[in-house]
Scaffold this active site. Sequence first.
Site, mmCIF file in Angstrom:
data_model
loop_
_atom_site.group_PDB
_atom_site.id
_atom_site.type_symbol
_atom_site.label_atom_id
_atom_site.label_comp_id
_atom_site.label_asym_id
_atom_site.label_seq_id
_atom_site.Cartn_x
_atom_site.Cartn_y
_atom_site.Cartn_z
ATOM 1 N N GLN A 1 0.869 -1.197 0.000
ATOM 2 C CA GLN A 1 0.000 0.000 0.000
ATOM 3 C C GLN A 1 0.899 1.239 0.000
ATOM 4 O OE1 GLN A 1 -2.304 -0.671 3.693
ATOM 5 N NE2 GLN A 1 -0.425 -1.531 4.551
ATOM 6 N N HIS B 1 -7.756 4.324 20.086
ATOM 7 C CA HIS B 1 -6.973 3.217 20.642
ATOM 8 C C HIS B 1 -7.420 2.849 22.053
ATOM 9 C CE1 HIS B 1 -3.986 4.317 17.373
ATOM 10 N NE2 HIS B 1 -4.370 3.073 17.107
ATOM 11 N N ASP C 1 0.628 0.551 13.649
ATOM 12 C CA ASP C 1 1.170 1.795 14.210
ATOM 13 C C ASP C 1 1.555 1.630 15.686
ATOM 14 O OD1 ASP C 1 -2.096 2.116 13.811
ATOM 15 O OD2 ASP C 1 -1.387 2.478 15.865
ATOM 16 N N GLU D 1 0.514 -8.219 11.593
ATOM 17 C CA GLU D 1 0.414 -7.099 10.639
ATOM 18 C C GLU D 1 0.910 -7.583 9.275
ATOM 19 O OE1 GLU D 1 -0.416 -3.550 10.371
ATOM 20 O OE2 GLU D 1 0.152 -4.247 8.353
ATOM 21 N N ASP E 1 -0.788 -12.406 7.125
ATOM 22 C CA ASP E 1 -2.209 -12.111 6.934
ATOM 23 C C ASP E 1 -2.985 -12.629 8.143
ATOM 24 O OD1 ASP E 1 -4.432 -12.420 4.087
ATOM 25 O OD2 ASP E 1 -4.894 -12.046 6.203
ATOM 26 N N GLY E 2 -3.766 -11.769 8.725
ATOM 27 C CA GLY E 2 -4.530 -12.155 9.918
ATOM 28 C C GLY E 2 -5.483 -13.309 9.658
ATOM 29 N N ASP F 1 -7.820 -4.316 14.270
ATOM 30 C CA ASP F 1 -7.617 -2.879 14.042
ATOM 31 C C ASP F 1 -7.080 -2.737 12.618
ATOM 32 O OD1 ASP F 1 -5.125 -0.463 15.159
ATOM 33 O OD2 ASP F 1 -7.043 -0.191 14.090
ATOM 34 N N SER F 2 -7.942 -3.006 11.652
ATOM 35 C CA SER F 2 -7.469 -3.046 10.257
ATOM 36 C C SER F 2 -7.914 -1.797 9.504
ATOM 37 C CB SER F 2 -8.059 -4.279 9.553
ATOM 38 O OG SER F 2 -9.436 -4.037 9.280
ATOM 39 N N ASP G 1 -9.972 -0.200 6.164
ATOM 40 C CA ASP G 1 -11.385 -0.392 5.816
ATOM 41 C C ASP G 1 -11.596 -1.682 5.035
ATOM 42 O OD1 ASP G 1 -11.620 3.176 5.210
ATOM 43 O OD2 ASP G 1 -11.959 2.015 7.039
HETATM 44 N N1 SAM Z 1 -7.027 2.564 13.081
HETATM 45 C C1 SAM Z 1 -6.965 2.455 11.639
HETATM 46 C C2 SAM Z 1 -8.340 2.402 11.038
HETATM 47 O O1 SAM Z 1 -9.308 2.262 11.779
HETATM 48 O O2 SAM Z 1 -8.419 2.519 9.803
HETATM 49 C C3 SAM Z 1 -6.159 1.223 11.284
HETATM 50 C C4 SAM Z 1 -4.718 1.417 11.599
HETATM 51 S S1 SAM Z 1 -3.632 0.125 11.259
HETATM 52 C C5 SAM Z 1 -2.367 1.049 10.538
HETATM 53 C C6 SAM Z 1 -4.373 -0.801 9.928
HETATM 54 C C7 SAM Z 1 -3.455 -1.917 9.512
HETATM 55 O O3 SAM Z 1 -4.174 -3.078 9.071
HETATM 56 C C8 SAM Z 1 -2.520 -1.584 8.338
HETATM 57 O O4 SAM Z 1 -1.212 -1.447 8.815
HETATM 58 C C9 SAM Z 1 -2.665 -2.747 7.372
HETATM 59 O O5 SAM Z 1 -1.449 -3.135 6.778
HETATM 60 C C10 SAM Z 1 -3.248 -3.818 8.273
HETATM 61 N N2 SAM Z 1 -3.976 -4.902 7.588
HETATM 62 C C11 SAM Z 1 -4.911 -4.780 6.613
HETATM 63 N N3 SAM Z 1 -5.340 -5.999 6.223
HETATM 64 C C12 SAM Z 1 -4.660 -6.924 6.992
HETATM 65 C C13 SAM Z 1 -4.679 -8.343 7.072
HETATM 66 N N4 SAM Z 1 -5.466 -9.079 6.258
HETATM 67 N N5 SAM Z 1 -3.876 -8.948 7.988
HETATM 68 C C14 SAM Z 1 -3.073 -8.204 8.813
HETATM 69 N N6 SAM Z 1 -2.988 -6.848 8.772
HETATM 70 C C15 SAM Z 1 -3.798 -6.215 7.874
#
Ligand code: SAM
Length: 287
Positions: A33, A64, A88, A108, A139-140, A157-158, A160
């Site tokens: 990304q 948070h 983060d 993450e 991947d979660g 906490d991903s 959208d």
């Molecule tokens: N608080 C923010 C929000 O509500 O949009 C999210 C912050 S955090 C930086 C979101 C994280 O989710 C990103 O770093 C992204 O890389 C991670 N992410 C997205 N899809 C994922 C997945 N399938 N497995 C693990 N991490 C994932």
Amino acid sequence: MSSVKWFKEPDNSSYGPVIRIDREIFSIDTGIQKLTVLENAELGRVLLLDDVVMLTEKDEFTYHEMIVHPALLAHPNPVNVLVIGGGDGGCLREIIKHKEVLNAVLCEIDPAVVEYSKKFLPFTACGFDSSRVKVHIGDGIQYVRDNPGAFDIIIVDSTDPIGIAEGLFQSPFYHGCLGALKPGGIFVQQAESPFFDFDKWLAVFTELSPAFSIVLAYGAAVPMYLSGYWTFVFASNSRDPWADFSIARASALPDLRYYSAKLQQSSFHLPVFAEQALKKITKRSKR
Ligand code: SAM
């Protein structure tokens, strides 16, 4: 001609916050990304992923604190906690305030988010400093399949529900989380806002309901997220937000600027239009 540059999320909504770009500190294509760090006199540091606001230094504490504390305080002994996403570090910062937590894993998908949060966002990345924290890059969706019965709490906490995060809002993943939770475990996820994309918001609860017998929504003011009102889903097969809630534990949490014990119940009361929609799909009405 003004030389001031402004940032607005490029999605198709006709409305959204704009941010004056006082300084563009960093931007990179991580291969997964686009990651950007901006600076704004009012908001401090701002993290964008694919040009969507993830957090601002000014208001990230609201999100948070509220994605972490209601669940950990509803569990009598949250020893093992998993965060999916959260690169983060902000969720981890709040989780390690709970002395009951001995093992906090962050899964993450993009290592660059962890790397550059540590470099540019010390106010959230301090969450990585604890020896109780482990970071798994992956991947979660796969991680929960690979770790059955491992966690008391799972927090998603991903980004959208599009792209790499789309599967984190679908039934197979929710069943995977159910399998990764210990008996009495609690699942929490950021669930977007009912004020915009109402159908997308409702779909989170619809998708989740078959996996858990208790599915509740709670809200918080997150000024920099679209509408300034954000929700979270709390799901379990045995616990409700007050099941094992301890005022003593809540009062012992240090450095809180948003969460308080009063919100453990009041935040679960949503605007009427949202509550009425949820009543039709969740098997148990909210508190
Ligand atoms: N608080 C923010 C929000 O509500 O949009 C999210 C912050 S955090 C930086 C979101 C994280 O989710 C990103 O770093 C992204 O890389 C991670 N992410 C997205 N899809 C994922 C997945 N399938 N497995 C693990 N991490 C994932």
